[in-house]
Write an enzyme that holds these catalytic residues in place. Structure first.
Site, PDB file in Angstrom:
ATOM      1  N   GLU A   1      21.918 -36.218  15.155  1.00 53.79           N
ATOM      2  CA  GLU A   1      21.556 -36.067  16.392  1.00 53.79           C
ATOM      3  C   GLU A   1      20.037 -36.398  16.785  1.00 53.79           C
ATOM      4  O   GLU A   1      19.304 -35.765  17.319  1.00 53.79           O
ATOM      5  CB  GLU A   1      21.763 -34.604  16.940  1.00 53.79           C
ATOM      6  CG  GLU A   1      23.257 -34.113  16.671  1.00 53.79           C
ATOM      7  CD  GLU A   1      23.445 -32.652  17.117  1.00 53.79           C
ATOM      8  OE1 GLU A   1      22.588 -31.853  17.614  1.00 53.79           O
ATOM      9  OE2 GLU A   1      24.739 -32.352  17.207  1.00 53.79           O
TER      10      GLU A   1
ATOM     11  N   GLU B   1      30.571 -32.801  13.577  1.00 52.68           N
ATOM     12  CA  GLU B   1      30.467 -31.510  13.806  1.00 52.68           C
ATOM     13  C   GLU B   1      31.464 -31.306  15.163  1.00 52.68           C
ATOM     14  O   GLU B   1      31.522 -32.014  16.174  1.00 52.68           O
ATOM     15  CB  GLU B   1      29.113 -31.293  14.416  1.00 52.68           C
ATOM     16  CG  GLU B   1      28.397 -31.385  13.211  1.00 52.68           C
ATOM     17  CD  GLU B   1      26.752 -30.811  13.593  1.00 52.68           C
ATOM     18  OE1 GLU B   1      26.637 -30.081  14.484  1.00 52.68           O
ATOM     19  OE2 GLU B   1      25.961 -31.470  12.978  1.00 52.68           O
TER      20      GLU B   1
ATOM     21  N   TYR C   1      31.084 -29.311  20.779  1.00 55.33           N
ATOM     22  CA  TYR C   1      30.916 -27.968  20.882  1.00 55.33           C
ATOM     23  C   TYR C   1      31.461 -27.419  22.064  1.00 55.33           C
ATOM     24  O   TYR C   1      30.755 -27.930  23.283  1.00 55.33           O
ATOM     25  CB  TYR C   1      29.796 -27.301  20.290  1.00 55.33           C
ATOM     26  CG  TYR C   1      29.191 -27.486  18.896  1.00 55.33           C
ATOM     27  CD1 TYR C   1      29.805 -26.662  17.685  1.00 55.33           C
ATOM     28  CD2 TYR C   1      28.061 -28.403  18.597  1.00 55.33           C
ATOM     29  CE1 TYR C   1      29.482 -27.110  16.466  1.00 55.33           C
ATOM     30  CE2 TYR C   1      27.742 -28.552  17.523  1.00 55.33           C
ATOM     31  CZ  TYR C   1      28.480 -27.824  16.272  1.00 55.33           C
ATOM     32  OH  TYR C   1      27.872 -28.275  14.837  1.00 55.33           O
TER      33      TYR C   1
ATOM     34  N   GLU D   1      25.568 -26.279   6.267  1.00 58.33           N
ATOM     35  CA  GLU D   1      24.049 -26.801   6.498  1.00 58.33           C
ATOM     36  C   GLU D   1      23.243 -25.697   6.016  1.00 58.33           C
ATOM     37  O   GLU D   1      23.564 -24.547   5.834  1.00 58.33           O
ATOM     38  CB  GLU D   1      24.056 -26.913   7.905  1.00 58.33           C
ATOM     39  CG  GLU D   1      22.703 -27.141   8.478  1.00 58.33           C
ATOM     40  CD  GLU D   1      22.526 -27.493   9.958  1.00 58.33           C
ATOM     41  OE1 GLU D   1      23.361 -27.223  10.508  1.00 58.33           O
ATOM     42  OE2 GLU D   1      20.988 -27.861  10.174  1.00 58.33           O
TER      43      GLU D   1
ATOM     44  N   ASN E   1      20.826 -30.278  12.134  1.00 58.37           N
ATOM     45  CA  ASN E   1      19.197 -30.538  12.483  1.00 58.37           C
ATOM     46  C   ASN E   1      18.352 -30.191  11.360  1.00 58.37           C
ATOM     47  O   ASN E   1      17.133 -30.883  11.104  1.00 58.37           O
ATOM     48  CB  ASN E   1      18.976 -29.328  13.502  1.00 58.37           C
ATOM     49  CG  ASN E   1      19.775 -29.526  14.914  1.00 58.37           C
ATOM     50  OD1 ASN E   1      20.264 -30.848  15.112  1.00 58.37           O
ATOM     51  ND2 ASN E   1      19.779 -28.733  15.516  1.00 58.37           N
TER      52      ASN E   1
HETATM   53  O1  AHR Z   1      25.929 -26.973  13.421  1.00 59.12           O
HETATM   54  C1  AHR Z   1      24.978 -26.353  14.056  1.00 59.12           C
HETATM   55  C2  AHR Z   1      23.974 -27.397  14.666  1.00 59.12           C
HETATM   56  O2  AHR Z   1      24.474 -28.200  15.817  1.00 59.12           O
HETATM   57  C3  AHR Z   1      23.813 -28.471  13.656  1.00 59.12           C
HETATM   58  O3  AHR Z   1      22.418 -28.349  12.903  1.00 59.12           O
HETATM   59  C4  AHR Z   1      23.314 -29.742  14.688  1.00 59.12           C
HETATM   60  O4  AHR Z   1      23.546 -30.962  14.248  1.00 59.12           O
HETATM   61  C5  AHR Z   1      24.119 -29.348  16.094  1.00 59.12           C
HETATM   62  O5  AHR Z   1      23.227 -29.343  17.078  1.00 59.12           O
END
Ligand code: AHR
Length: 505
Positions: free
Chosen positions: A171, A283, A237, A25, A70
């Site tokens: 997202e 992700e 995550y 990113e 993002n």
């Molecule tokens: O990977 C970091 C961020 O985590 C990304 O930009 C977003 O999609 C997610 O919230």
């Protein structure tokens, strides 16, 4: 003593190698200073770092997702094409940075071509319009002769790039997202995007923007877009300073994939969908130190998480879960590849490999095509979740999955049954787990390899001045017959490669 039982006939799916994909990113030092830095001694003639490229190559990711994240929800792709000295420097509203636009569509896609990665582009559904998304597909994929294809030709690229994988936004449910939407608004908007993008190139494969696989958002979005998409994206995550929460929280992904399987089966049946839909876990990673201010002072570049051995166990567990859900997961993209919550960490002229790099490389290298059912019986651990141990990034508690086997195991074999590969995570921080591996329908026959990542300290990390503090070790062993005995060291990830022949037992 633990026992792992594997029957080479009990297949649970075919592993799509796209589960070893990545994500880069425009965020902090991922692209600029990571992937790309024309001032770095290792830069090639295009400005891309060759040392970083080599480290990524060893992970062998089939697909790379770009440009966000993002970031994409306020990205105008047209800013990143044409003469570089004429490209605008923009305010970047997702991460409060600036975007120089020195790496744009042509630079990224040509780098992917040189490195042999399939690109996966995410369109801007925040500030962007469907006309802009349509124009991007035309720029990338249409033969010369129309406006945007001719702009590509004018920028020096005659042949279309043929980008197949396109995500419909990132997202879009999040308040933090530029242009956030409700699920119903997203479905209506995404249908308009999908239709013009597919009419521009009917061979593209679209990915709907899901959430965590557990939310109402996923149900509504999948229901509204199942006829138009080939994949549904979810993100996860996890992480915690508490060792046990850290190594067990990846089971969020297991729960999410079980629910996604049910949602996909349901919508496919109810709406008579005649194409396959899989999950793009586009992700995933351990990520909590930066967010909680545990690691970094605020003047450092964002999201530069530094990983320890316990994170390596968590990452290996994620990969085991993707293998066990091979029927459901069509792609998974490690977020991210360089500097930003990443296995590769750079400074000018140097890099080191974080702890999480090693299990990812080993599992990517050795995993075979056929995922097998595995039965594990052995010592267990009961997770005690308290408000202090549950990190807010967990979408839901996991203690209801108690008790957890101390060993997490995934098994794959090749089509010919000549090799069996096991990835075994021993979460016990202080004790090894002696284990009998019982084989059915194949027997071991030859010299095997054990690749192990471990350290006496679960908090051990690598750094520029100690790059090999946590590094894999390889030993070989002679294996014959239907039963093998191994002692898995405390706090370890072991990839076992066992030569096999078919048996009649
Ligand atoms: O990977 C970091 C961020 O985590 C990304 O930009 C977003 O999609 C997610 O919230």
């Amino acid at each position: 003593m633990a026992r792992i039982r594997i029957d080479a006939d009990r297949q649970v799916g075919v592993v799509d190698r796209k589960i070893f994909s990545g994500f880069v990113e425009h965020l902090g030092r991922c692209i600029y200073g990571g992937l790309y830095d024309p001032t770095d001694p290792s830069a090639d003639e295009h400005g891309f770092r060759t040392d970083v490229a080599a480290a990524i190559k060893a992970l062998d990711p089939p697909v790379l997702r770009w440009p966000g994240g993002n970031f994409v929800s306020n990205y105008q792709w047209t800013d990143g094409i044409g003469p570089r000295d004429e490209r605008p420097v923009r305010m970047e509203l997702a991460w409060h940075l600036t975007e120089s636009n020195q790496v744009g569509t042509d630079e990224f896609l040509q780098w992917c071509e040189r490195e042999h990665y399939e690109p996966y582009l995410c369109v801007n559904m925040g500030s962007g319009t469907f006309e802009q998304a349509q124009a991007w597909v035309e720029y990338c994929n249409a033969p010369a002769g129309t406006y945007w294809a001719d702009r590509r030709v004018a920028n020096g690229r005659v042949e279309p790039y043929g980008v197949k994988l396109w995500a419909l936004g990132n997202e879009m449910y999040g308040e933090y997202q530029v242009g956030a939407l409700t699920a119903e608004q997203y479905v209506a908007k995404a249908r308009a995007f999908a239709k013009v993008m597919q009419r521009t190139d009917h061979t593209i494969r679209l990915v709907s923007c899901g959430k965590d696989g557990l939310s109402e958002w996923d149900r509504i979005v999948l229901d509204g877009l199942a006829d138009l998409v080939q994949m549904h994206s979810i993100h996860v995550y996890t992480g915690s300073p508490d060792y046990w929460v850290n190594v067990l929280s990846p089971y969020q992904a297991d729960r999410a994939l079980r629910r996604m399987r049910a949602l996909i089966d349901d919508v496919t049946y109810r709406r008579s969908i005649d194409h396959e839909i899989t999950v793009a876990y586009d992700e995933w990673n351990v990520w909590y130190r930066y967010t909680e201010g545990i690691w970094e002072p605020s003047d450092q570049p964002p999201l530069e998480e530094r990983y320890d051995l316990s994170d390596a166990l968590a990452v290996a567990t994620y990969l085991n879960i993707f293998v066990r859900h091979a029927r459901t997961v069509g792609m998974a993209n490690l977020a991210q590849m360089v500097n930003v919550i990443a296995p590769i960490f750079t400074a000018p002229g140097q890099l080191f490999l974080q702890t999480i790099y090693h299990p990812i490389r080993l599992v990517s290298e050795h995993t075979q095509e056929i995922a097998l059912d595995v039965q594990v019986d052995g010592p267990t651990h009961e997770l005690v979740e308290t408000p202090e141990t549950v990190h807010w990034l967990l979408p839901a508690p996991v203690a209801d999955l108690n008790p957890f086997q101390m060993l997490d195991v995934a098994a794959t074999r090749d089509v010919e049954r000549s090799v069996l590969v096991l990835t075994v995570v021993n979460r016990d921080p202080s004790d090894s787990v002696p284990t009998t591996i019982e084989l059915r329908d194949v027997v071991a026959d030859g010299t095997g390899e054990a690749h192990t990542v471990t350290h006496r300290d679960p908090a051990a990390r690598n750094d520029f001045d100690a790059p090999d503090e946590v590094a894999p070790r390889t030993t070989s062993f002679i294996a014959r017959g239907g039963e093998l005995v191994f002692d898995f060291p405390p706090c370890s990830v072991t990839v076992l490669r066992i030569p096999t022949v078919a048996s009649r037992g």
